[in-house]
Design an enzyme around this catalytic site. Structure first.
Site, PDB file in Angstrom:
ATOM      1  N   HIS A  97      -0.937   1.488  -7.207  1.00 51.24           N
ATOM      2  CA  HIS A  97      -1.814   2.696  -6.781  1.00 51.24           C
ATOM      3  C   HIS A  97      -1.544   3.738  -7.829  1.00 51.24           C
ATOM      4  CE1 HIS A  97       1.894   5.283  -5.388  1.00 51.24           C
ATOM      5  NE2 HIS A  97       2.202   4.036  -4.901  1.00 51.24           N
ATOM      6  N   GLU A 114      -2.724   4.993  -1.473  1.00 50.74           N
ATOM      7  CA  GLU A 114      -1.931   4.475  -1.100  1.00 50.74           C
ATOM      8  C   GLU A 114      -0.780   5.258  -0.340  1.00 50.74           C
ATOM      9  OE1 GLU A 114       2.402   2.632  -0.855  1.00 50.74           O
ATOM     10  OE2 GLU A 114       1.767   4.412  -1.916  1.00 50.74           O
ATOM     11  N   GLU A 115      -0.520   6.390  -0.876  1.00 52.97           N
ATOM     12  CA  GLU A 115       0.251   7.460  -0.306  1.00 52.97           C
ATOM     13  C   GLU A 115       0.036   8.033   1.086  1.00 52.97           C
ATOM     14  OE1 GLU A 115       3.142   8.017  -1.295  1.00 52.97           O
ATOM     15  OE2 GLU A 115       3.188   8.004  -3.555  1.00 52.97           O
ATOM     16  N   ASP A 125      -2.594   7.188  -7.026  1.00 52.17           N
ATOM     17  CA  ASP A 125      -2.382   8.275  -6.351  1.00 52.17           C
ATOM     18  C   ASP A 125      -0.610   8.870  -6.430  1.00 52.17           C
ATOM     19  OD1 ASP A 125      -2.174   6.213  -4.468  1.00 52.17           O
ATOM     20  OD2 ASP A 125      -2.079   7.774  -3.027  1.00 52.17           O
ATOM     21  N   GLU A 146       5.516  -1.877  -7.065  1.00 49.60           N
ATOM     22  CA  GLU A 146       6.452  -0.731  -6.703  1.00 49.60           C
ATOM     23  C   GLU A 146       7.846  -0.913  -6.821  1.00 49.60           C
ATOM     24  OE1 GLU A 146       5.509   1.557  -4.538  1.00 49.60           O
ATOM     25  OE2 GLU A 146       3.802   1.423  -3.486  1.00 49.60           O
ATOM     26  N   ASP A 166       7.038   6.264  -8.848  1.00 47.57           N
ATOM     27  CA  ASP A 166       6.034   5.435  -7.706  1.00 47.57           C
ATOM     28  C   ASP A 166       4.556   6.005  -8.021  1.00 47.57           C
ATOM     29  OD1 ASP A 166       5.133   4.443  -5.479  1.00 47.57           O
ATOM     30  OD2 ASP A 166       6.015   6.245  -4.285  1.00 47.57           O
TER      31      ASP A 166
END
Length: 360
Positions: free
Chosen positions: A96, A159-160, A98, A183, A125
């Protein structure tokens, strides 16, 4: 060059340029991609457009094809492909783009290298994984390596929050035989992830003046008594454990109610989330809570935010390939683990590619 063997791939690992990798990560940090959490991007820092364009520009310069898709207003995915040479299995590296907000973090958008670590919003992350994917592409190009199957790199949005980027890619993107999602796992091999379901618990009361509370029913006090039952619920969850993920968990995150301190509140709303194990359904949770909480003037609606749990099938070839890669890279812990949070691996969210298997 022909399709590489394991010795050639080991030499690729040795050719990783740590300075270039660090520079790439710092540049990714400096391209803001704050998740607006369900809203359209409202400023220059929000949305994934800049990171998606960065991935596109880097990968097309190396001979990859890359498309950037605006799957919702101001929200973007990027998907790049390096075609394989001989019809082998396809593999996708996904991650991801974001990040969470930058409020209170004055150096959030500056990649700072200190004591051998890179600091900045999203450094761990998970822009670090995106930087690693780009370094793989650089090394393959430098060594003129042709892989047997297609290699894809996907940068996804949201994703967040609700994994809408992965859902969009899963609905319209290509088939991949396997997906690796980088991740942060402390380099452990995670073959299962927990899911997520979020709910509203609404408690009804009867409003009256605060001087005569006996004439009404205080919804906040009723909610407080109900919340005590969540500890009993967690104890029931503790009794059933997944071999990699442990027990499911429940968390009360928001409580709202009342209008003024001198008015007995007629309503209280509680938002809570339940982490799901593979095989569990969001529909199970209200039924389970009804058996634990005392009866009264309360209700739980359907889950308004869901991410399925995921588990790689036992003995799958992807797990063995990752263990081999970990051995070649000197990773000490090569045993399977579980990832406690939810991720874009979840098939119920559409996943990062259709009909594929994933590992975090």
């Amino acid at each position: 060059m022909a399709v590489p063997n394991s010795e050639e791939l080991a030499r690729c690992v040795e050719q990783i340029d740590r300075d270039r990798l660090t520079k790439t990560l710092c540049e990714l940090i400096e391209h803001p991609s704050v998740n607006p959490f369900g809203e359209a991007p409202r400023g220059a820092e929000e949305g994934e457009r800049r990171v998606a364009a960065y991935l596109r520009d880097r990968l097309t310069a190396l001979g990859w094809t890359c498309d950037v898709d605006e799957y919702a207003p101001g929200r973007h995915n990027a998907l790049a492909r390096l075609p394989g040479a001989s019809g082998g299995r396809s593999l996708m590296f996904a991650g991801h783009m974001d990040t969470v907000e930058t409020t209170g973090y004055p150096q959030a958008l500056t990649g700072v290298v200190r004591d051998g670590r890179v600091h900045g919003r999203g450094a761990c992350d998970m822009k670090a994984a995106l930087a690693c994917y780009l370094e793989v592409a650089e090394v393959l190009a430098e060594r003129s390596i042709s892989l047997a199957g297609d290699l894809l790199i996907a940068g996804v949005g949201d994703e967040e929050y609700r994994q809408e980027g992965a859902k969009a890619l899963g609905a319209s993107g290509p088939r991949a035989d396997a997906v690796i999602i980088g991740e942060p796992t402390e380099l452990t091999l995670c073959l299962a992830t927990k899911g997520l379901a979020a709910y509203d618990l609404r408690v009804a009361g009867v409003a009256t003046h605060g001087s005569v509370p006996q004439h009404g029913a205080n919804a906040i006090l009723t909610a407080a008594r109900l919340l005590g039952g969540f500890e009993d619920y967690q104890r029931t969850l503790d009794r059933r454990r997944h071999p990699l993920l442990g027990p499911a968990t429940v968390n009360v995150g928001v409580i709202e109610g009342g209008t003024k301190p001198n008015i007995v509140p007629s309503e209280c709303r509680v938002q809570f989330s339940r982490r799901l194990l593979p095989g569990e359904s969001p529909a199970d949770v209200p039924v389970e809570l009804a058996a634990v909480l005392e009866r009264g003037t309360w209700s739980i609606g359907e889950a308004w935010w869901t991410v399925d749990a995921y588990e790689l099938p036992h003995g799958h070839w992807l797990a063995e390939a990752l263990r081999t890669a970990a051995r070649l890279s000197g990773v000490p812990d090569r045993e399977p683990h579980g990832f406690p949070a939810s991720s874009d691996a979840a098939p119920g969210s559409g996943g990062c590619a259709r009909r594929s298997h994933r590992a975090a």
